[in-house]
Write a protein that holds these residues in place. Structure first.
Motif, PDB file in Angstrom:
ATOM      1  N   THR A 175      -1.692  -7.963   4.201  1.00 44.31           N
ATOM      2  CA  THR A 175      -2.719  -7.762   3.141  1.00 44.31           C
ATOM      3  C   THR A 175      -2.626  -6.312   2.401  1.00 44.31           C
ATOM      4  OG1 THR A 175      -4.194  -6.818   4.728  1.00 44.31           O
ATOM      5  CG2 THR A 175      -4.531  -9.113   4.514  1.00 44.31           C
ATOM      6  N   CYS A 176      -1.725  -5.636   2.708  1.00 38.27           N
ATOM      7  CA  CYS A 176      -1.407  -4.544   1.848  1.00 38.27           C
ATOM      8  C   CYS A 176      -1.077  -4.851   0.569  1.00 38.27           C
ATOM      9  CB  CYS A 176      -0.350  -3.560   2.625  1.00 38.27           C
ATOM     10  SG  CYS A 176       0.153  -2.313   1.556  1.00 38.27           S
ATOM     11  N   PRO A 177      -1.740  -4.439  -0.566  1.00 40.51           N
ATOM     12  CA  PRO A 177      -1.222  -4.789  -1.720  1.00 40.51           C
ATOM     13  C   PRO A 177      -0.045  -4.394  -2.306  1.00 40.51           C
ATOM     14  CG  PRO A 177      -3.488  -3.678  -1.805  1.00 40.51           C
ATOM     15  CD  PRO A 177      -2.892  -3.517  -0.437  1.00 40.51           C
ATOM     16  N   GLY A 178       0.664  -5.296  -3.041  1.00 41.32           N
ATOM     17  CA  GLY A 178       2.082  -4.928  -3.571  1.00 41.32           C
ATOM     18  C   GLY A 178       3.179  -5.433  -2.790  1.00 41.32           C
ATOM     19  N   LEU A 179       2.867  -6.396  -1.746  1.00 46.39           N
ATOM     20  CA  LEU A 179       4.127  -6.791  -1.018  1.00 46.39           C
ATOM     21  C   LEU A 179       4.706  -8.058  -1.200  1.00 46.39           C
ATOM     22  CD1 LEU A 179       3.194  -5.147   2.364  1.00 46.39           C
ATOM     23  CD2 LEU A 179       4.890  -4.197   0.725  1.00 46.39           C
ATOM     24  N   TRP A 180       5.793  -8.382  -0.856  1.00 46.46           N
ATOM     25  CA  TRP A 180       6.417  -9.918  -1.118  1.00 46.46           C
ATOM     26  C   TRP A 180       7.163 -10.383   0.023  1.00 46.46           C
ATOM     27  CZ3 TRP A 180      10.498  -9.467  -5.807  1.00 46.46           C
ATOM     28  CH2 TRP A 180      10.776 -10.769  -6.228  1.00 46.46           C
ATOM     29  N   ALA A 196       3.999 -11.178 -10.196  1.00 46.27           N
ATOM     30  CA  ALA A 196       2.559 -11.360 -10.629  1.00 46.27           C
ATOM     31  C   ALA A 196       1.689 -10.715  -9.613  1.00 46.27           C
ATOM     32  CB  ALA A 196       1.978 -12.832 -10.967  1.00 46.27           C
ATOM     33  N   ASN A 197       2.237  -9.358  -9.218  1.00 48.71           N
ATOM     34  CA  ASN A 197       1.797  -8.524  -7.914  1.00 48.71           C
ATOM     35  C   ASN A 197       0.827  -7.613  -8.577  1.00 48.71           C
ATOM     36  OD1 ASN A 197       0.981  -8.175  -5.548  1.00 48.71           O
ATOM     37  ND2 ASN A 197       2.957  -8.174  -4.606  1.00 48.71           N
ATOM     38  N   VAL A 198       0.261  -6.939  -7.888  1.00 48.57           N
ATOM     39  CA  VAL A 198      -0.369  -5.722  -8.059  1.00 48.57           C
ATOM     40  C   VAL A 198       0.479  -4.377  -7.559  1.00 48.57           C
ATOM     41  CG1 VAL A 198      -3.005  -6.737  -8.022  1.00 48.57           C
ATOM     42  CG2 VAL A 198      -1.881  -5.674  -5.791  1.00 48.57           C
ATOM     43  N   PRO A 199       0.100  -3.148  -7.954  1.00 47.15           N
ATOM     44  CA  PRO A 199       0.865  -1.932  -7.602  1.00 47.15           C
ATOM     45  C   PRO A 199       0.823  -1.716  -5.765  1.00 47.15           C
ATOM     46  CG  PRO A 199      -0.333  -1.336  -9.446  1.00 47.15           C
ATOM     47  CD  PRO A 199      -0.707  -2.768  -8.966  1.00 47.15           C
ATOM     48  N   LEU A 200       1.963  -1.286  -5.439  1.00 50.84           N
ATOM     49  CA  LEU A 200       2.078  -1.222  -3.916  1.00 50.84           C
ATOM     50  C   LEU A 200       0.932   0.026  -3.715  1.00 50.84           C
ATOM     51  CD1 LEU A 200       3.317  -1.468  -1.073  1.00 50.84           C
ATOM     52  CD2 LEU A 200       4.958   0.402  -1.823  1.00 50.84           C
ATOM     53  N   ASP A 201       0.356  -0.222  -2.587  1.00 48.56           N
ATOM     54  CA  ASP A 201      -0.843   1.016  -2.262  1.00 48.56           C
ATOM     55  C   ASP A 201      -0.221   1.674  -0.881  1.00 48.56           C
ATOM     56  OD1 ASP A 201      -2.905   2.752  -1.403  1.00 48.56           O
ATOM     57  OD2 ASP A 201      -4.283   0.953  -1.398  1.00 48.56           O
ATOM     58  N   PRO A 202       0.427   2.671  -0.928  1.00 51.55           N
ATOM     59  CA  PRO A 202       0.975   3.158   0.270  1.00 51.55           C
ATOM     60  C   PRO A 202      -0.297   3.578   1.125  1.00 51.55           C
ATOM     61  CG  PRO A 202       2.209   4.027  -1.662  1.00 51.55           C
ATOM     62  CD  PRO A 202       0.975   3.176  -2.046  1.00 51.55           C
ATOM     63  N   SER A 203      -1.220   3.875   0.996  1.00 49.71           N
ATOM     64  CA  SER A 203      -2.274   4.272   1.846  1.00 49.71           C
ATOM     65  C   SER A 203      -2.667   3.071   2.809  1.00 49.71           C
ATOM     66  CB  SER A 203      -3.596   4.651   1.069  1.00 49.71           C
ATOM     67  OG  SER A 203      -4.201   3.486   0.472  1.00 49.71           O
ATOM     68  N   LYS A 204      -2.263   1.905   2.577  1.00 50.60           N
ATOM     69  CA  LYS A 204      -2.425   0.854   3.522  1.00 50.60           C
ATOM     70  C   LYS A 204      -1.250   0.452   4.362  1.00 50.60           C
ATOM     71  CE  LYS A 204      -6.497   0.178   1.384  1.00 50.60           C
ATOM     72  NZ  LYS A 204      -6.665  -0.899   0.534  1.00 50.60           N
ATOM     73  N   LEU A 205      -0.477   1.198   4.298  1.00 52.61           N
ATOM     74  CA  LEU A 205       0.914   0.847   5.011  1.00 52.61           C
ATOM     75  C   LEU A 205       0.772   1.629   6.320  1.00 52.61           C
ATOM     76  CD1 LEU A 205       3.733   1.560   2.317  1.00 52.61           C
ATOM     77  CD2 LEU A 205       2.908  -0.535   3.543  1.00 52.61           C
ATOM     78  N   PRO A 206       1.565   1.335   7.666  1.00 47.08           N
ATOM     79  CA  PRO A 206       2.258   0.132   7.667  1.00 47.08           C
ATOM     80  C   PRO A 206       1.774  -1.172   7.478  1.00 47.08           C
ATOM     81  CG  PRO A 206       2.015   0.898   9.812  1.00 47.08           C
ATOM     82  CD  PRO A 206       1.312   1.732   9.015  1.00 47.08           C
ATOM     83  N   ALA A 207       2.569  -2.035   7.171  1.00 47.64           N
ATOM     84  CA  ALA A 207       2.033  -3.534   7.005  1.00 47.64           C
ATOM     85  C   ALA A 207       3.012  -4.654   7.600  1.00 47.64           C
ATOM     86  CB  ALA A 207       1.809  -3.988   5.614  1.00 47.64           C
ATOM     87  N   ASP A 208       2.578  -5.472   8.214  1.00 47.17           N
ATOM     88  CA  ASP A 208       3.574  -6.296   9.246  1.00 47.17           C
ATOM     89  C   ASP A 208       3.496  -7.960   8.402  1.00 47.17           C
ATOM     90  OD1 ASP A 208       4.041  -4.246  10.741  1.00 47.17           O
ATOM     91  OD2 ASP A 208       2.633  -5.009  12.273  1.00 47.17           O
ATOM     92  N   PHE A 209       4.492  -8.531   8.346  1.00 48.37           N
ATOM     93  CA  PHE A 209       4.958  -9.910   8.137  1.00 48.37           C
ATOM     94  C   PHE A 209       5.309 -10.403   9.574  1.00 48.37           C
ATOM     95  CE2 PHE A 209       8.063 -13.041   6.135  1.00 48.37           C
ATOM     96  CZ  PHE A 209       6.925 -14.186   6.304  1.00 48.37           C
TER      97      PHE A 209
END
Length: 660
Positions: free
Chosen positions: A485-490, A616-629
């Motif tokens: 759910t971290c913004p900016g990932l693909w 068509a994404n939003v900018p990456l938000d490093p404050s929400k990392l780490p993020a897992d797929f």
């Protein structure tokens, strides 16, 4: 760029042509007096012009700069302005750099202003803004620190360490010219761009739009159409009335901008018949690109009775692709799939049909929600259609480390300029594969000798693909996944062609990867699940790409596929690939299909990956990392009559990167 001259400007002469700073001084925080960045007298100079490209002539005149750019094939001709003493400017008392620019040429001209910090070019340590000017037109060109490309959040520029400002244009064979006046630092420290209402996105807390618990920074507003009226009641419900023999609708709209309903996949509307006549209302959720399907009461609602209608983001009719493969890009057969965009919802509409006695409805509650999906029992156990099927690949990720005889975890990064791949970000835990995206400086493919554009970056993730190790043509490919759910990932689950060949240096020379994975000549990229986290966790893209990625590139698909997650937060996505047909499934339900002679006929391999960005994404938000797929499993079946000797595992030495 080649240095053409070092030029100094007179601050006193520029003063007569300074830009108006009223808007900047109107910020809530007080602003320091604007700072000139030039003076013609070297003893008082704050900056100087350097590195003018050989096609660029810069001439001081009447307190400004006349700039002429000769026609050439140069991509970004321009010039730089650096601190005269060689030390970075401390612009921390201000919030922006700006100048007045005027197009003095004959054609439309784009002018770009860039403000830099020191750093690696791969990290893009700068902010850039642009203006487009007609002949004779003048505009202010401003870069607000920390914002760029239309004043969107960007690189967090350090105003206390500005190393240069740059002015440049684009490539053109025609000569262009412009005038620059009043370059200065201004505005208050910490300045923010004015709010563009079109860019505001508000997610209702708990999904509550109307009813108990509704809380908005910008409270909703009402809009009535047709013969309807709509008003707020004292208890903050909505009263809708339509006269006898008439019809109309009422829409609850965002107070500003749009609602981001990405964390949800449905909206439940509770209605009470406050009139004396039975009525069968309908509800839908709107977006600029199109609404959801309408949910209509199965039978008229009796006076005094209450009901809840659910407008699902999942379309009633699944997407169908146009069969003609010669159409370069299309979104499918009209009337199929979804047009609604959950991250850009602009209203919930209640439709009131004509009644003999008139209608009065109370909107008691509007709540966006995400009811967990209940999957058919066969999902994960077999393909969705009958046949003589055999399980040909099943990785449950139950070990302590990934199987390198099956998977590569090192490969090229073609997708962003920020992410390096590392073995440490390919994690097996609790019977699941985790591709972890985190802020961590390191070398691409853990190789200090790597020379790619992502040779060393500050962000790492994992990847897994079976190129050169396992392929199959046709069959059913399925994975159970939980999206970050971290913004900016693909993150994505997809396949690419692998025509194989002899896995030797000689064979690689004759059949390199770009030929083996070519999407022309019967090959195809299948995007089974391609997600941009800016959309929210229940929406993704599925697509088909073929005939390369140049001028002959063709594609079709949809970015509005909605699939709810199960009770554990996972969605199960599959692709049935048969001769002349490909069908995508979400939780065992068909969500899209394409039938065409151009459907891929080439051996292909699966890919699980995650990088940043996307179209068509939003900018990456490093404050929400780490993020897992998180991938629970991947399973592939083959039908007996479609099997071929090329299907299955390939000889390899178990290296983390395919040898060939």
């Amino acid at each position: 760029m080649k240095t053409k001259s070092n030029l100094f400007l007179n601050a006193a002469a520029l003063a007569a042509m300074m830009l108006a700073t009223t808007a900047a001084l109107a910020q809530n925080a007080p602003a320091a007096a604007p700072k000139f960045l030039f003076d013609e007298n070297p003893a008082h100079s704050a900056g100087r012009i350097v590195r003018a490209h050989e096609t660029v002539t810069v001439t001081p005149r009447d307190g400004g700069l006349d700039v002429v750019v000769a026609g050439s094939e140069e991509g970004y001709p321009g010039f730089s302005i650096e601190p005269a003493d060689g030390k970075p400017w401390d612009l921390s008392p201000w919030g922006h750099v700006e100048a007045l620019v005027k197009n003095t040429g004959e054609g439309t001209l784009g002018i770009h202003l860039r403000v830099d910090n020191a750093g690696e070019w791969k990290d893009s340590p700068w902010n850039t803004e642009s203006v487009w000017l007609k002949p004779g037109e003048a505009k202010a060109l401003k870069v607000i620190f920390g914002y760029q490309y239309g004043r969107q959040p960007g690189y967090k520029l350090k105003p206390e360490a500005v190393t240069q400002v740059m002015f440049f244009t684009g490539k053109s064979n025609k000569a262009r010219s412009f005038r620059l006046e009043g370059l200065q630092a201004g505005g208050p420290a910490g300045e923010k761009p004015p709010v563009n209402p079109a860019h505001v996105r508000e997610t209702p807390p708990g999904g509550v739009i109307v009813g108990a618990g509704a809380k908005f920074e910008h409270p909703p507003k009402l809009e009535a159409k047709g013969d309807a009226t709509a008003d707020w009641s004292p208890r903050k419900t909505v009263l809708v009335a339509v006269p006898a023999g008439k019809k109309g609708s009422a829409t609850v709209k965002p107070g500003l901008g749009a609602w981001h309903l990405g964390p949800f996949h449905e909206v439940k509307v509770t209605l009470r018949n406050a009139g004396s006549t039975p009525v069968a209302p309908g509800v839908r959720v709107d977006s600029p690109s199109g609404p959801t399907d309408a949910a209509v009461a199965a039978k008229p609602l009796a006076p005094g009775a209450e009901t809840t209608l659910t407008a699902s983001f999942v379309p009633a009719t699944s997407w169908v692709g146009v069969s003609d493969p010669n159409q370069k890009h299309n979104g499918g057969v009209p009337g199929t799939g979804a047009k609604f965009e959950s991250n850009n919802a602009n209203g919930v509409t209640i439709v009131v049909p004509e009644t003999a006695g008139g209608a009065k409805l109370e909107i008691v509650a509007i709540v966006a929600s995400a009811t967990p999906a209940v999957l058919p029992d066969w999902v994960g156990k077999r393909p969705p259609v009958d046949g003589d099927w055999k399980l040909t690949l099943a990785d449950e990720f139950d070990g302590d480390s990934i199987d390198l005889k099956l998977w590569n975890i090192y490969t090229s990064n073609f997708w962003d300029k920020r992410t390096h791949f590392s073995k440490d970000n390919v994690i097996l835990k609790d019977g699941k594969l985790i591709l972890r995206y985190e802020r961590k400086t390191g070398f691409h493919n853990d190789d200090p000798a790597d020379t790619s554009p992502v040779a060393k970056t500050d962000f790492a993730c994992g990847i897994a693909d079976t190129y050169g190790k396992w392929t199959q043509r046709y069959g059913y490919f399925e994975a159970r996944m939980k999206l970050p759910t971290c913004p900016g990932l693909w993150p994505a689950f997809w396949t690419m062609p692998d025509r194989g060949g002899v896995n030797t240096p000689e064979g690689h020379k004759d059949n390199p990867q770009w030929k083996r994975a070519n999407t022309g000549n019967g090959g195809m990229e299948f995007d089974i699940m391609e997600h941009l986290t800016g959309w929210g966790p229940y929406r993704f893209n599925f697509a088909f790409h073929w005939d390369g990625y140049g001028k002959e590139h063709k594609a079709l698909g949809t970015s509005n596929a909605y699939v709810p997650a199960d009770k554990d937060g996972f969605m199960t996505i599959g692709m049935l690939w048969l001769p002349g047909k490909a069908v995508y499934y979400g939780n065992g339900v068909e969500i899209g299909r394409w039938e065409s002679d151009r459907v891929c006929t080439v051996q292909s391999y699966p890919i699980l990956y995650m990088v940043s960005g996307g179209w068509a994404n939003v900018p990456l938000d490093p404050s929400k990392l780490p993020a897992d797929f998180v991938i629970d499993y991947i399973r592939v079946w083959q039908r007996a009559d479609l099997a071929s000797p090329e299907d299955g595992p390939k000889p390899n030495d178990g290296s983390p990167k395919s040898q060939y």
